[in-house]
Design an enzyme around this catalytic site. Sequence first.
Site, short mmCIF file in Angstrom:
data_model
loop_
_atom_site.label_atom_id
_atom_site.label_comp_id
_atom_site.label_asym_id
_atom_site.label_seq_id
_atom_site.Cartn_x
_atom_site.Cartn_y
_atom_site.Cartn_z
N ALA A 1 0.83 -1.22 0.00
CA ALA A 1 0.00 0.00 0.00
C ALA A 1 0.86 1.27 0.00
O ALA A 1 0.34 2.38 0.09
CB ALA A 1 -0.93 0.00 1.21
N GLN B 1 4.00 3.93 -1.65
CA GLN B 1 4.02 4.62 -2.94
C GLN B 1 4.70 3.82 -4.05
O GLN B 1 4.23 3.85 -5.19
CB GLN B 1 4.55 6.06 -2.82
N ARG C 1 22.11 5.39 12.06
CA ARG C 1 22.13 4.30 11.09
C ARG C 1 21.99 2.94 11.77
O ARG C 1 21.32 2.03 11.27
CB ARG C 1 23.43 4.35 10.26
N ASN D 1 15.09 -2.47 10.72
CA ASN D 1 14.85 -3.25 9.51
C ASN D 1 15.14 -4.72 9.73
O ASN D 1 14.51 -5.58 9.11
CB ASN D 1 15.64 -2.67 8.33
N ASN E 1 15.11 -0.08 1.75
CA ASN E 1 16.46 0.32 2.19
C ASN E 1 16.73 0.06 3.66
O ASN E 1 15.81 0.12 4.46
CB ASN E 1 16.66 1.80 1.89
N ASP F 1 19.78 2.49 -10.06
CA ASP F 1 21.06 3.19 -10.26
C ASP F 1 21.59 2.91 -11.67
O ASP F 1 22.10 3.81 -12.35
CB ASP F 1 22.07 2.73 -9.21
N HIS G 1 23.67 -0.06 -2.86
CA HIS G 1 22.69 0.94 -3.28
C HIS G 1 22.70 2.07 -2.25
O HIS G 1 21.88 2.12 -1.35
CB HIS G 1 21.29 0.35 -3.41
P1 NAX Z 1 6.30 4.02 1.64
O1 NAX Z 1 6.54 4.47 3.04
O2 NAX Z 1 5.39 4.81 0.76
O3 NAX Z 1 5.72 2.54 1.68
C1 NAX Z 1 6.27 1.52 2.47
C2 NAX Z 1 5.12 0.61 2.85
O4 NAX Z 1 5.68 -0.50 3.53
C3 NAX Z 1 4.11 1.25 3.78
O5 NAX Z 1 2.81 1.12 3.22
C4 NAX Z 1 4.26 0.45 5.07
O6 NAX Z 1 3.02 0.29 5.76
C5 NAX Z 1 4.79 -0.87 4.54
N1 NAX Z 1 5.49 -1.68 5.53
C6 NAX Z 1 6.29 -1.28 6.56
N2 NAX Z 1 6.71 -2.33 7.26
C7 NAX Z 1 6.19 -3.42 6.69
C8 NAX Z 1 6.26 -4.81 6.98
N3 NAX Z 1 6.94 -5.27 8.02
N4 NAX Z 1 5.59 -5.65 6.17
C9 NAX Z 1 4.88 -5.22 5.13
N5 NAX Z 1 4.75 -3.90 4.81
C10 NAX Z 1 5.42 -3.03 5.58
O7 NAX Z 1 7.74 3.84 0.99
P2 NAX Z 1 8.13 3.69 -0.55
O8 NAX Z 1 8.36 5.02 -1.13
O9 NAX Z 1 7.16 2.78 -1.21
O10 NAX Z 1 9.57 3.02 -0.43
C11 NAX Z 1 9.74 1.71 0.05
C12 NAX Z 1 11.20 1.39 0.27
O11 NAX Z 1 11.94 1.46 -0.94
C13 NAX Z 1 11.91 2.37 1.22
O12 NAX Z 1 12.71 1.63 2.12
C14 NAX Z 1 12.80 3.17 0.29
O13 NAX Z 1 13.91 3.70 0.96
C15 NAX Z 1 13.17 2.12 -0.71
N6 NAX Z 1 13.71 2.57 -2.00
C16 NAX Z 1 14.68 1.80 -2.57
C17 NAX Z 1 15.23 2.09 -3.81
C18 NAX Z 1 16.28 1.21 -4.42
O14 NAX Z 1 16.77 1.56 -5.50
N7 NAX Z 1 16.68 0.07 -3.83
C19 NAX Z 1 14.83 3.31 -4.54
C20 NAX Z 1 13.51 3.86 -4.11
C21 NAX Z 1 13.23 3.79 -2.63
O15 NAX Z 1 13.85 4.88 -2.00
#
Ligand code: NAX
Length: 327
Positions: free
Chosen positions: A13, A15, A98, A105, A131, A159, A187
């Site tokens: 759910a 973004q 950190r 996590n 992340n 990247d 990353h």
């Molecule tokens: P959002 O905060 O919009 O969505 C994360 C969702 O995960 C939330 O709906 C939350 O309720 C849910 N969630 C949290 N803990 C959970 C769990 N234990 N089980 C199931 N769902 C859980 O973040 P969003 O923008 O979607 O980004 C998600 C992750 O991608 C972040 O950690 C972000 O840093 C990482 N990214 C990684 C990238 C990469 O290249 N590897 C780039 C984009 C992004 O920054």
Amino acid sequence: MKSPVRVAVTGAAGQIGYALLFRIAAGDMLGADQPVILHLLEITPALPALQGVVMELNDCAFPTLAGVVATDDVNVAFKDVDYALLVGARPRGPGMERKDLLEANGAIFAPQGKALSDHAKRDVKVLVVGNPANTNALIAQQNAPSLDPKCFTAMVRLDHNRALSQLAEKTGAHTTDIKKVTIWGNHSSTQYPDIHHTTVKGKAATDLIDQAWYADTFIPVVQQRGAAIIKARGASSAASAASAAVDHMRSWALGTAEGDWVSMGIPSDGSYGIAPGVIYGYPVATKGGKYEIVQGLEINAFSRERMAATEKELREERAAVEHLFAK
Ligand code: NAX
């Protein structure tokens, strides 16, 4: 049509989830002839929002969407899955060190690794997006004793795609004219985007750009692109991250083009002097659902120094989470 496969997405759910699920359901990830059953995992408070996403998925009437399971139970989410995209993670809160972030996590990715080990298909393909992606993938891998460690990968494809886009813009080419870019390492801002083996329309990229632009503009722009997007958009990359996740899984499942490669965060095996024990970005070629590190690339002193710096960061992250590994 083939018989359906099961694809788990966590943080469904969020973004990235909102940009990702519709692409997977439409067949962009595994092909227009491969139906998928989506398994969507969220935390309990986000289940009502997730229900809204499920309603929209159903309203798309996608020919390749064969079913949706929405749950807050990790054991249900990973039951018999062929693919798992671990997107949900704990973001860094105000004043969070950190170490705290890695710990928070760990509380997510250790149980998810165990649940994958207990319930997923034995050849499950796991991509960690949340992340710190490389180290979260390591935590999950180290808690999944009954799965092949090579099932666990981390996303550096965004990247990689950012590097293609910057180089295309600079050389006046299209991204499809560019081959053999590598993202080495983590990353994070220590990642090393390497164009020493890259070609643009068959010509060596290093002959088309000067070293100063490469070192002082290209590398920092690619490393800092995530921060630039947050500044411009007021929110972190979502559609491009989702697109990269689709690319990563499609390359892994369906293969890379002859004469090219992609970048994937995968378990280090000693190749290029990176000792086993971390999830490190490498150039990989894939075939028949398996990835192999591209071997034999010449590494100069400039590259070696940057590859070592990003490795050092990954080893430090590993040291901070080792107590979370299953014995
Ligand atoms: P959002 O905060 O919009 O969505 C994360 C969702 O995960 C939330 O709906 C939350 O309720 C849910 N969630 C949290 N803990 C959970 C769990 N234990 N089980 C199931 N769902 C859980 O973040 P969003 O923008 O979607 O980004 C998600 C992750 O991608 C972040 O950690 C972000 O840093 C990482 N990214 C990684 C990238 C990469 O290249 N590897 C780039 C984009 C992004 O920054």
